[in-house]
Enzyme design. Sequence first.
Site, mmCIF file in Angstrom:
data_model
loop_
_atom_site.group_PDB
_atom_site.id
_atom_site.type_symbol
_atom_site.label_atom_id
_atom_site.label_comp_id
_atom_site.label_asym_id
_atom_site.label_seq_id
_atom_site.Cartn_x
_atom_site.Cartn_y
_atom_site.Cartn_z
ATOM 1 N N LYS A 1 0.845 -1.205 0.000
ATOM 2 C CA LYS A 1 0.000 0.000 0.000
ATOM 3 C C LYS A 1 0.873 1.245 0.000
ATOM 4 O O LYS A 1 2.062 1.224 0.329
ATOM 5 C CB LYS A 1 -0.920 0.028 1.237
ATOM 6 C CG LYS A 1 -0.201 0.067 2.610
ATOM 7 C CD LYS A 1 0.235 1.444 3.068
ATOM 8 C CE LYS A 1 1.022 1.393 4.377
ATOM 9 N NZ LYS A 1 1.709 2.644 4.706
ATOM 10 N N ASP B 1 -2.001 -1.964 9.815
ATOM 11 C CA ASP B 1 -2.173 -1.981 8.357
ATOM 12 C C ASP B 1 -2.682 -3.324 7.821
ATOM 13 O O ASP B 1 -2.905 -3.458 6.617
ATOM 14 C CB ASP B 1 -0.828 -1.682 7.665
ATOM 15 C CG ASP B 1 -0.364 -0.251 7.900
ATOM 16 O OD1 ASP B 1 -1.210 0.610 8.220
ATOM 17 O OD2 ASP B 1 0.850 -0.003 7.754
HETATM 18 O O1 C5P Z 1 0.543 -1.740 13.993
HETATM 19 P P1 C5P Z 1 1.947 -1.917 13.546
HETATM 20 O O2 C5P Z 1 2.639 -3.027 14.273
HETATM 21 O O3 C5P Z 1 2.125 -1.995 12.087
HETATM 22 O O4 C5P Z 1 2.682 -0.560 13.978
HETATM 23 C C1 C5P Z 1 4.066 -0.490 14.105
HETATM 24 C C2 C5P Z 1 4.409 0.647 15.037
HETATM 25 O O5 C5P Z 1 4.033 1.894 14.442
HETATM 26 C C3 C5P Z 1 3.673 0.625 16.366
HETATM 27 O O6 C5P Z 1 4.342 -0.165 17.308
HETATM 28 C C4 C5P Z 1 3.661 2.091 16.763
HETATM 29 O O7 C5P Z 1 4.916 2.449 17.316
HETATM 30 C C5 C5P Z 1 3.560 2.793 15.421
HETATM 31 N N1 C5P Z 1 2.154 3.147 15.105
HETATM 32 C C6 C5P Z 1 1.557 4.185 15.810
HETATM 33 N N2 C5P Z 1 0.258 4.515 15.551
HETATM 34 C C7 C5P Z 1 -0.442 3.859 14.586
HETATM 35 C C8 C5P Z 1 0.151 2.810 13.839
HETATM 36 C C9 C5P Z 1 1.464 2.472 14.135
HETATM 37 O O8 C5P Z 1 2.179 4.806 16.663
HETATM 38 N N3 C5P Z 1 -1.706 4.198 14.355
#
Ligand code: C5P
Length: 331
Positions: free
Chosen positions: A21, A151
């Site tokens: 994406k 995501d």
């Molecule tokens: O959800 P995911 O594991 O892909 O996110 C990776 C990191 O990105 C999270 O641990 C966080 O530090 C940051 N993040 C965030 N807010 C979001 C999505 C991701 O702070 N909405």
Amino acid sequence: MPGAPTCRDRGRRVVVHAPAKTNLHLAVGAPGHDGYHPLVTVFQALSLYEEVTATAAEPGSGVTLTVSGRGVDETPLGASNLAVRAARALAEHLGRPADVVLHVHKTVPVAAGMAGGSADAAAALLACDLLWRGDLAPADRLDVAATLGADVPFALLGGTALGTARGDRLEPVTARGELHWVMAWAREGLSTPAVFTALDDARDAGRAPRRDVLDARVPPALAAALADGDPHALGAALDNDLQDAAVALRPALAGVVGAARGAGALGAVVSGSGPTVAVLADGADHAAELARVLGAAPEVAETRHVHGPVAGARQVVGADVSPDHPSLRGR
Ligand code: C5P
């Protein structure tokens, strides 16, 4: 028990593709107690796919994983791998053992701001659901996906969508026509948490504007550009709150964005948390030209011409195809 393994399952395999994406719009609020930031984002799924093959395994054998393709050295092979986590989360949801052999073939660069790991999770989730005949309702699949990462639900859904909450609450957005993108890849990835932290730090220091209130809509100019299928208007509407933070951590990115604009791109923006730069072209020929120009920039390791929007995670080979089916040879 739903999805209990049977003799005829032996050797069955399911192959699923899930797309990368980019974000056409990414507004980031102040972090909550869980450390996550509330987002209002518009995702678009791109024609660059992760592939997960799920093969039935002996009862009690657990989840085993092999990985091939781009970024293998940077991909964890153990319990923290998102495909493994997806298989286990699904098995728990279905109340069945997590016995499966997974193979992930990667084409999306790691830590690039294109959600390649999330695509692995989405593809593994769908592949295991089909393999195990879990028959999960799409809404339930999205709920399990959201437990794996912000995501992951979008990699299941695909298309163009508004994401709110952590980016995991989705609403499809009307988008006409096909957009041509050149993705300019950097030599080294960027850590997503580090980019979010850099934005928080810049806001705390007064170097970046705060967003205390998020408008949970597609910005009107972007919505109109998508509905009209107007790439010129869309190029002007691209924006990303994480861009300056990514540039602060990787100053060379400013040069890539500038080079793209100088070469006549309709728009250029850091993709997600970067360091990939998403460059919007005026059709396929223009994309080829932009890819040639950007490919020569010293900061750019590689370019890739892709299009969007594309569908979310999809099975690519029938679940009941035998392992020696010609379409599976060489996989
Ligand atoms: O959800 P995911 O594991 O892909 O996110 C990776 C990191 O990105 C999270 O641990 C966080 O530090 C940051 N993040 C965030 N807010 C979001 C999505 C991701 O702070 N909405």
